[in-house]
Design a protein around this motif. Structure first.
Motif, short mmCIF file in Angstrom:
data_model
loop_
_atom_site.label_atom_id
_atom_site.label_comp_id
_atom_site.label_asym_id
_atom_site.label_seq_id
_atom_site.Cartn_x
_atom_site.Cartn_y
_atom_site.Cartn_z
N PRO A 1 0.84 -1.20 0.14
CA PRO A 1 -0.05 0.25 -0.08
C PRO A 1 0.88 1.28 -0.13
O PRO A 1 2.23 1.01 0.33
N ARG A 2 0.22 2.45 -0.43
CA ARG A 2 0.92 3.86 -0.32
C ARG A 2 1.07 4.12 0.95
O ARG A 2 0.48 3.77 2.04
N GLY A 3 2.46 4.65 1.13
CA GLY A 3 2.94 5.03 2.67
C GLY A 3 3.87 3.87 3.12
O GLY A 3 4.57 3.84 4.22
N THR A 4 4.08 2.57 2.40
CA THR A 4 4.72 1.63 2.85
C THR A 4 6.40 1.87 2.92
O THR A 4 6.77 2.59 1.80
N PHE A 5 6.91 1.95 3.89
CA PHE A 5 8.54 2.00 3.66
C PHE A 5 9.11 0.81 3.59
O PHE A 5 8.70 -0.45 3.90
N LEU A 6 10.25 0.77 2.35
CA LEU A 6 11.03 -0.32 2.14
C LEU A 6 12.25 -0.08 1.77
O LEU A 6 12.94 1.06 1.86
N GLU A 7 13.04 -1.13 1.75
CA GLU A 7 14.44 -1.04 1.18
C GLU A 7 14.39 -1.28 -0.48
O GLU A 7 13.62 -2.20 -0.84
N LEU A 8 15.28 -0.64 -1.27
CA LEU A 8 15.23 -0.81 -2.69
C LEU A 8 16.44 -0.99 -3.09
O LEU A 8 17.60 -0.31 -2.79
N ARG A 9 16.78 -2.00 -3.87
CA ARG A 9 18.14 -2.30 -4.64
C ARG A 9 18.00 -2.25 -6.27
O ARG A 9 17.20 -3.03 -6.69
N ILE A 10 18.64 -1.22 -6.61
CA ILE A 10 18.71 -0.98 -8.15
C ILE A 10 19.95 -1.54 -8.65
O ILE A 10 21.04 -1.22 -8.19
N THR A 11 19.72 -2.40 -9.75
CA THR A 11 21.11 -2.88 -10.59
C THR A 11 21.25 -2.02 -11.75
O THR A 11 20.70 -2.07 -12.81
N PRO A 12 22.44 -1.18 -11.60
CA PRO A 12 22.63 -0.42 -12.96
C PRO A 12 23.07 -1.29 -13.95
O PRO A 12 23.75 -2.36 -13.90
N VAL A 13 22.78 -1.01 -15.32
CA VAL A 13 23.25 -1.69 -16.27
C VAL A 13 24.96 -1.75 -16.52
O VAL A 13 25.68 -2.78 -16.54
N SER A 14 25.60 -0.62 -16.21
CA SER A 14 26.83 -0.61 -16.47
C SER A 14 27.55 -1.09 -15.13
O SER A 14 29.07 -1.40 -15.32
N ASP A 15 27.15 -1.04 -14.06
CA ASP A 15 27.80 -1.62 -12.43
C ASP A 15 27.11 -2.95 -12.08
O ASP A 15 26.04 -3.12 -12.10
N GLU A 16 28.05 -3.78 -11.88
CA GLU A 16 27.42 -4.91 -11.36
C GLU A 16 26.88 -4.96 -10.05
O GLU A 16 25.89 -5.57 -9.57
N GLU A 17 27.35 -4.06 -9.20
CA GLU A 17 27.00 -3.77 -7.84
C GLU A 17 25.66 -3.09 -7.74
O GLU A 17 25.53 -1.86 -8.35
N GLU A 18 24.84 -3.59 -6.64
CA GLU A 18 23.36 -2.79 -6.82
C GLU A 18 23.67 -1.51 -5.99
O GLU A 18 24.52 -1.23 -5.12
N ILE A 19 22.86 -0.60 -6.46
CA ILE A 19 22.76 0.78 -5.58
C ILE A 19 21.73 0.40 -4.52
O ILE A 19 20.48 0.15 -4.93
N LYS A 20 22.09 0.36 -3.29
CA LYS A 20 21.12 0.32 -2.15
C LYS A 20 20.49 1.44 -1.68
O LYS A 20 21.14 2.56 -1.00
N VAL A 21 19.06 1.88 -1.53
CA VAL A 21 18.75 2.89 -1.09
C VAL A 21 17.95 2.36 0.27
O VAL A 21 16.98 1.19 0.31
#
Length: 170
Positions: A103-123
């Motif tokens: 639902p809207r307002g949910t807090f979470l952790e987000l991991r984005i995998t860039p195309v050029s970088d193998e390591e995830e960007i962690k929010v």
């Protein structure tokens, strides 16, 4: 007219932003506008004789959303893990393709995998701020400085790929 550059990081990727308070409204009358750096997120004021185009008046965002196609993984407090695709991104948030069961307002952790970088960007902390039938809007709230720097490099690559001469009103 000269191109504006961020006084903090020197990038030309800056965008006019919403006015805050009476003083900024008065400054606008003498062509001093508030700007937001699209990379280091600094907010500053500058004299500018250009005029805003009609599209940004509708867009209240301080950061330009940049089209992309990246993989992302959502991790909610209740251990819900979902894989999604990021369709646009900025330093402040992103849009995920498809609706999520959260639902809207949910807090979470987000991991984005860039195309050029193998390591995830962690929010570390993000929040679901909008739900539409075909997409979910996520706002970034907290992440470590090194992750912010990696996100900034990703955004820079998208900005450079999109425009040679940045327009502070787009």
């Amino acid at each position: 007219m000269r191109h504006l550059h961020c006084p903090t990081c020197g990038t030309p990727f800056v965008r006019v932003t919403a006015q805050e308070g009476t003083m900024e409204r008065l400054l606008n009358r003498v062509n001093v506008f508030p700007f937001r750096c699209q990379l280091c997120t600094a907010r500053f004021h500058a004299f500018w004789t250009g005029s805003p185009n009609g599209t940004q008046a509708v867009d209240r965002r301080q950061y330009k959303r940049l089209p992309t196609s990246l993989r992302a993984q959502l991790l909610a407090d209740n251990a819900v893990r979902t894989n999604n695709r990021v369709t646009d991104i900025s330093m402040a948030g992103c849009t995920l393709e498809g609706a999520t069961a959260l639902p809207r307002g949910t807090f979470l952790e987000l991991r984005i995998t860039p195309v050029s970088d193998e390591e995830e960007i962690k929010v570390d902390t993000a929040m679901i701020c909008s739900l539409r039938p075909d997409s979910t809007g996520v706002r970034f709230l907290e992440f470590h400085a090194n992750e912010k720097q990696r996100l900034s490099r990703l955004v820079l690559s998208l900005l450079v790929g999109q425009s040679v001469h940045p327009n502070p009103y787009s």
